[in-house]
Design an enzyme around this catalytic site. Structure first.
Site, PDB file in Angstrom:
ATOM      1  N   LYS A  54       0.783  -1.233   0.019  1.00 50.55           N
ATOM      2  CA  LYS A  54      -0.018  -0.027   0.114  1.00 50.55           C
ATOM      3  C   LYS A  54       0.905   1.325   0.147  1.00 50.55           C
ATOM      4  CE  LYS A  54      -3.739  -2.320   2.312  1.00 50.55           C
ATOM      5  NZ  LYS A  54      -4.434  -2.815   3.747  1.00 50.55           N
ATOM      6  N   GLN A  98      -4.505  -1.243   9.715  1.00 57.20           N
ATOM      7  CA  GLN A  98      -4.509  -2.706   9.186  1.00 57.20           C
ATOM      8  C   GLN A  98      -4.991  -3.787  10.083  1.00 57.20           C
ATOM      9  OE1 GLN A  98      -3.263  -3.223   6.104  1.00 57.20           O
ATOM     10  NE2 GLN A  98      -4.046  -5.376   6.107  1.00 57.20           N
ATOM     11  N   ASP A 121     -11.176   3.011   4.328  1.00 59.26           N
ATOM     12  CA  ASP A 121     -11.620   1.654   4.045  1.00 59.26           C
ATOM     13  C   ASP A 121     -13.148   1.448   4.094  1.00 59.26           C
ATOM     14  OD1 ASP A 121      -9.657  -0.261   3.672  1.00 59.26           O
ATOM     15  OD2 ASP A 121      -9.203  -0.554   5.920  1.00 59.26           O
TER      16      ASP A 121
END
Ligand code: NDP
Length: 297
Positions: A54, A98, A121
């Site tokens: 990422k 994460q 997200d």
């Protein structure tokens, strides 16, 4: 019949290129780069790989990447303090924590601390709620990527019969919501669904997000159906192999003889997820600066 292969890798490359172009325009207008912060707690090897990837792709798209690596024994209050600091940082447009987090940390509380306007997200309940009532917010990256592939392949989805197999908060439910917003007639199937093959056989669009290797068989599909395979499963290694093969939730070999179009695994949905994360982060940056979001993002 042989299905068209939906090339998610190529589509994702195109999306990253558009993000890159607009990231340059954003920097020119805002006088700063769009920024994505990724927080990793602990040393889970798969998470480390994702976070590195990422970070690399964020920088390659002309955006700023802020990586925060915290030890596995980080306390809930320290993690929350870090998220709050990122919420307050005007150079950070998107925040991603994460997952999975170590067991002693409460994912729900941590995600709820992220500002909904930086929740790229799309996991915050405010964004789930916005999606449910049709307001603009952030949509989880994987289902949004699936929608982009479907819209590119099929155009208008009005009146299509869609079956989503799986009802997780990060894939199945938002996927169903997006299909409904696009005026498809949507069925959500799950582990308690009766006669799944019969349910799937009705569908013009099948999205499989189950996590069971090659579960969806060719005989389940309506000829010509468009199949989006979200699953990522590793088979046990065959003789002489180090690692087993990666396969989806759909029996690709058989299904590609019946479907009209299908995503492969790997190279289908997988590459879309990070590309959409970059897209969401840049959208967050435009919104945070009060600028119009480019229409082709
Ligand atoms: P979850 O385990 O959270 O959800 C799986 C869903 O599948 C559940 O709703 C479950 O039903 C349903 N299910 C399980 N067994 C069956 C069955 N026999 N018949 C019908 N439905 C069943 O998984 P995720 O949604 O997080 O992920 C799904 C897959 O997608 C995984 O392989 C994951 O690795 C992959 N994935 C890929 C991504 C990418 O970037 N390509 C990103 C995210 C996930 P119930 O609710 O009743 O238990």
């Amino acid at each position: 019949m042989s299905a068209e292969i939906i090339d998610g890798k190529a589509f994702a490359a195109g999306l990253r290129e558009r993000v890159g172009t607009h990231a340059g325009d954003f920097e020119a207008k805002a006088g700063r780069k769009a920024g994505l912060a990724v927080v990793l707690v602990g040393e889970d090897p798969a998470s480390q790989v994702y976070v590195r990837s990422k970070g690399k792709q964020t920088v390659a798209a002309g955006m700023a990447s802020f990586e925060h690596k915290l030890p596995a024994d980080t306390s809930q209050s320290d993690l929350i303090a870090m998220v709050e600091q990122l919420n307050a940082d005007p150079g950070v447009d998107g925040i991603l924590v994460q997952l999975p987090l170590p067991d002693h940390l409460d994912e729900h509380t941590v995600i709820s601390t992220i500002s909904p306007d930086k929740d790229v997200d799309g996991f915050h309940v405010i964004n789930a709620g916005r999606l449910a009532v049709g307001q603009s917010g952030f949509v989880p990256c994987t289902p949004l990527g699936c929608m982009m592939l479907l819209a590119d392949r099929m155009g208008d989805l009005s009146g299509k019969d869609a079956v989503v197999i799986g009802r997780s908060n990060i894939v199945g439910k938002p996927m169903a919501q997006l299909l409904l917003d696009a005026n498809a007639t949507v069925t959500i199937a799950h582990s308690r669904t009766k006669d799944l093959p019969e349910v799937v056989r009705r569908a013009d669009i099948v999205v499989a997000a189950v996590g069971r290797a090659e579960m969806v068989k060719a005989e389940w599909l309506k000829p010509g159906a468009v199949v989006i395979d979200v699953g990522i499963n590793r088979l046990p290694p065959a003789d002489g192999e180090d690692k087993g093969k990666l396969v989806g939730d759909v029996d690709f070999g058989g299904a590609s003889e019946v479907a009209g179009a299908i995503t492969p695994v790997p190279g289908g949905v997988g590459p879309m997820t990070i590309a959409v994360l970059l897209r969401n982060s840049l959208v967050a940056a435009y919104r945070n600066e009060g600028l119009d979001v480019p229409v082709d993002l």
